[in-house]
Design an enzyme around this catalytic site. Structure first.
Site, PDB file in Angstrom:
ATOM      1  N   TRP A 326       0.837  -1.201   0.000  1.00  6.00           N
ATOM      2  CA  TRP A 326       0.000   0.000   0.000  1.00  6.00           C
ATOM      3  C   TRP A 326       0.877   1.258   0.000  1.00  6.00           C
ATOM      4  CZ3 TRP A 326      -0.404   4.110   3.429  1.00  6.00           C
ATOM      5  CH2 TRP A 326      -1.496   4.959   3.240  1.00  6.00           C
ATOM      6  N   HIS A 327       2.027   1.163   0.674  1.00  7.62           N
ATOM      7  CA  HIS A 327       2.914   2.330   0.756  1.00  7.62           C
ATOM      8  C   HIS A 327       3.591   2.647  -0.559  1.00  7.62           C
ATOM      9  CE1 HIS A 327       2.402   1.836   5.078  1.00  7.62           C
ATOM     10  NE2 HIS A 327       2.779   3.090   5.180  1.00  7.62           N
ATOM     11  N   GLY A 328       3.708   1.681  -1.436  1.00 10.76           N
ATOM     12  CA  GLY A 328       4.334   1.982  -2.722  1.00 10.76           C
ATOM     13  C   GLY A 328       4.485   0.738  -3.573  1.00 10.76           C
ATOM     14  N   PHE A 476       2.253   7.938  -1.549  1.00 17.32           N
ATOM     15  CA  PHE A 476       1.447   6.743  -1.273  1.00 17.32           C
ATOM     16  C   PHE A 476      -0.008   6.878  -1.682  1.00 17.32           C
ATOM     17  CE2 PHE A 476       4.680   6.908   2.222  1.00 17.32           C
ATOM     18  CZ  PHE A 476       5.616   6.248   1.457  1.00 17.32           C
TER      19      PHE A 476
END
Lengths: 476, 381
Positions: A326-328, A476
């Site tokens: 989800w962060h990248g 993000f």
């Protein structure tokens, strides 16, 4: 548009607040909506139409689902809505990463031409926006709250500018009632407390995180071959505090702004670096993401109520793998998520029992060390470079990199550490609780407002006088 | 009706809106920021610009540079960084000992970092000597002036650990000028000698150029040298008996002003010659063509060099031409150099230490071309 910009602080914010406060109650939501659309369009002038379009479809799908009695139809409509939103996230955020990896696979195994993919511009805040649209449909599906009657109210929930591009991720049922009526929260006291909170966040971002970030950037730009162990430690410590003060500062600004207009947002950070285990860390770090993952992924996977411990550990690990992704869209984020997931599983298996025996200081120290090492994987994109950096942290380098930080660096590092670990002791926790929860006397208001205005002046001066003003969490 | 929190919140709203109010109703006098910086220009709105995001990017940069009270906000930030960390927000200023401020370019030159080598310097000096001799045959005086610099004048106040380079442009220029017999004034050396006897500082602690007093001392020397070389009486201001001691001002604070702080350095008292209107402008005066750098602007401002000449043409870095009586400056391309030299009784080429490597900025080559001087190898060695 970002909060810590001249455009926002000098132009957008005062105009918005003045218009909002003089507008009659029945039109206040219209004001917030119009300003939110402008706020988002400024940074994503094309994607705003995608948001407006998908929210329109979503609104009617959810309404239809709510009015449908047949369980199968309800499930189908839920699936359509979730797929549409996740599809959008996948298309913009993960398609490039996915095809890049498929290309590596097919060109090596089948020796065929790569598929190729044009890199897309990641729309601002898409990860936050998608998760909130999912909470809307799921919360209505689960019967936690009825859908909103008015499309524009739903639009406001999605696009509400204080939390639109960097959270906190607010679950639908937490905000639904405030959209239709928040008059109880619209007090002068709340407006003042919201302003103080906003300024605390702004100062955290501009006066601490940006300064830490400048040094972290300088260290991470240097080849690991030229880094001394001391410089590597200073670099990763600077990054550790940068990411915390940057993101928690943004959350403070969002929570403060919302409070100024009568909304009550959930907390997103609770002194995470004082955690005594990784399990606790994730209860204190990006709490709104943690809650989302728990409610919309971990529990649907079976949560704790599974047959075997192995399955429980897998669930934990998988949730963190997804959280990392989800962060990248990059392997280093996946690895970072898996790294935390592994520690969570290990803590469930046996680590917590060992922690019980070593005392609070060592528990906190070990946890902080695990978190710091994790940030290396988060910061350095290539896995091999991250390993080299970690080696450099622990093995001295005969090649001396001249480490000359900015004159303010050490002072700010001490200030950052002081505030990050302030609640380590019970009595300091009490002080913090007093600051944020006790009622404000008139004198206390005067003193706090004076300090807040000084921080505002210094923050604006810093932003105006420096081109260095990046926001980490916008990726993000 | 109005509780303290309510009044406080209204005050906060007004405070947040101050910059916007100032835009419409400029209540506060805003002192502009000092120093050199490039501000972003505004942009015009277009749908294409909006949807591509370019409009927003440009507009935001513009607003960042042009919002009201910006200078006050920046000065507050700078003051805190200076007071707490002794940190400067000026790219080219460093602090030496005894609160002396220096421009980093001068320190680089002092270290010899811009040394161009003896052969090149020899070539430059030879070319000027050749030009000087040629012009002398036409009854024109060409005077070369090496302006002083603060690092050479006050090396004891340079930042700790600053070491002089093995070879510097100034040293070799001076040596070669002497060897070749180039008629010139070496203010570096002159100011060092004067420093022992002169009752007032010739360089300010917080400035980059000579002090007003130093400029007047230099002005007198230049006029004296030109009078001697041309045998023409040149009127100038008798200022020596009219000197007042007062706080450093204007250019004498140019480096500390560039820091854009409210306060921070001890006050420096300097001598300020009072230039009074005593030149008889009807008196016969020579004409002059000057090629030089900011030291000439400084000299003009504090010594009123222009009034000593009937015609005054100043080629700033041989790029921009300022002419006595003209409203506007002109580009060097518009200058008829032959005509300018023919009309001038005196020609002066000035440079300070940091510009020596480019002294004349192309004037010598252009003048040689005008007069058909083709130096042979022997002349240039």
């Amino acid at each position: 548009m970002i909060f810590s910009s001249i455009l926002f602080l000098i132009y957008f914010l005062p105009v918005f607040l003045l218009v909002y406060y003089i507008t009659p109650k029945f039109l206040k939501n219209v004001v917030v909506l119009v300003f939110s659309i402008f706020f988002y369009s400024w940074g994503a002038p094309k994607f705003i139409f995608v948001i407006l379009g998908t929210t329109l479809v979503d609104f009617f799908l959810v309404k239809w689902m709510y009015n449908t009695q047949t369980r199968l139809y309800r499930r189908i409509l839920l699936t359509v809505s979730v797929c549409m939103n996740l599809g959008l996230l996948f298309y913009f955020k993960y398609s490039g990463f996915f095809i890049e990896n498929v290309d590596v696979f097919i060109t090596h195994i089948f020796h065929v031409h790569p598929l190729g993919w044009t890199k897309l511009v990641l729309p601002l805040g898409i990860s936050f926006y998608t998760f909130e649209t999912i909470t809307y449909v799921v919360d209505v599906y689960r019967g936690e709250h009825k859908p909103l009657d008015n499309f524009w109210n739903y639009q406001l929930y999605i696009i509400l500018f204080p939390k639109l591009i960097a959270g906190p991720i607010i679950r639908y049922h937490e905000l639904a009632d405030q959209i239709t009526d928040r008059s109880a929260n619209e007090t002068t006291e709340n407006r003042l407390l919201g302003f103080y909170r906003f300024i605390i966040g702004l100062a955290k971002k501009v006066l601490i995180a940006n300064q830490m970030g400048a040094l972290a950037d300088a260290v991470f730009k240097t080849s690991t071959a030229d880094l001394s162990a001391y410089a590597a430690w200073m670099g990763i410590l600077a990054y550790t505090f940068q990411i915390y003060f940057d993101f928690s500062g943004y959350s403070d600004m969002a929570i403060g702004l919302a409070r100024m207009i009568g909304f009550k947002f959930p907390e997103n950070f609770e002194n995470p670096y004082t955690s005594q285990s990784i399990t606790e860390f994730w209860r204190r770090w990006h709490m709104s993401l943690g809650r989302w993952m728990k409610n919309y992924l971990y529990i649907p996977l079976g949560g704790n109520r599974v047959d075997s411990k192995l399955r429980l550990y897998f669930n934990l690990w998988f949730v963190f793998l997804v959280s990392g992704l989800w962060h990248g869209a990059s392997w280093n984020f996946v690895f970072w998520g898996a790294y935390h997931g592994t520690f969570l599983a290990l803590e469930r298996a046996f680590l917590l029992k060992i922690y019980d025996k070593i005392g609070k200081f060592f528990r906190t120290f070990i946890t902080f060390l695990i978190v710091i090492i994790g940030w290396v994987f988060f910061r350095v994109e290539k896995f091999s470079d991250a390993i080299q950096f970690i080696k450099r942290m622990f093995i001295s380098n005969p090649k001396e990199y001249k480490f000359i930080p900015d004159p303010a660096f050490y002072t700010l590092l001490i200030i950052a550490a002081f505030f990050a670990f302030f609640t380590f002791f019970k009595w300091t926790q009490k002080i913090q609780d007093g600051v944020f929860t006790h009622e404000y006397s008139n004198l206390r208001h005067l003193v706090t407002a004076f300090l807040a205005l000084i921080l505002f002046i210094l923050s604006v001066g810093n932003i105006a006088g420096s081109g260095f003003n990046p926001f980490i969490y916008f990726r993000f | 009706m109005f509780s303290i929190p309510k009044i406080l919140f209204i005050f906060i709203l007004v405070f947040l809106s101050l910059s916007l109010f100032q835009r419409s109703f400029p209540v506060f006098h805003e002192k502009p920021l000092d120093g050199t910086f490039v501000l972003n220009d505004d942009t015009t709105f277009s749908l294409n610009g909006w949807f591509s995001g370019k409009y927003q990017t440009h507009r935001e940069k513009y607003l960042n540079d042009h919002f009201e009270l910006r200078s006050a906000f920046i000065r507050c930030r700078n003051q805190v960084d200076f007071s707490f960390y002794h940190q400067f927000h000026a790219q080219d200023v460093v602090e030496g000992k005894n609160h002396f401020l220096f421009n980093t370019w001068y320190i680089d030159t002092y270290k010899g970092l811009d040394f161009i080598g003896s052969p090149k310097i020899n070539h430059i000096i030879s070319e000027f000597k050749l030009l000087q001799d040629t012009l002398a045959k036409r009854n024109k005086v060409l005077l070369v002036v090496f302006s002083p610099s603060k690092d050479i004048y006050a090396p004891e106040n340079l930042p700790e650990g600053t070491k002089k380079g093995d070879s510097t442009n100034y040293e070799v220029f001076e040596k070669k000028a002497k060897q070749k017999g180039l008629v010139h004034i070496d203010f570096e050396n002159y100011f060092i000698k004067l420093k022992q006897t002169c009752p007032y500082p010739l360089f300010p602690a917080y400035g980059s150029h000579w002090s007003y007093y130093g400029a007047c001392v230099a002005g007198d020397s230049i006029i004296g040298a030109l009078e001697y070389l041309s045998a023409i009486k040149i009127p100038h201001y008798p200022w020596r008996n009219n000197v007042t001691i007062s706080k450093a001002e204007g250019d004498e604070l140019e480096l500390s002003n560039e820091l854009n702080i409210f306060s921070g350095f001890p006050t420096e008292m300097l001598a300020h010659p009072q230039i009074k209107d005593t030149i008889n402008l009807k008196q016969k005066r020579p004409s002059i063509l000057i090629i030089g750098d900011s030291y000439i602007l400084n000299l003009e401002a504090h010594y009123d060099l222009m009034s000593s000449f009937s015609s005054f043409k100043f080629c700033y870095y041989y790029k921009t031409v300022y002419t006595l009586g003209a409203d506007k400056s002109a580009d060097i391309d518009s200058l008829d150099l032959r005509d300018a030299i023919n009309k001038a009784d005196l020609i002066m080429v000035e440079s300070t230490e940091i510009n020596l490597s480019k002294i004349g900025w192309g004037f010598a080559d252009a003048a040689c071309k005008v007069f058909g001087i083709v130096p042979n190898t022997a002349q240039l060695n």
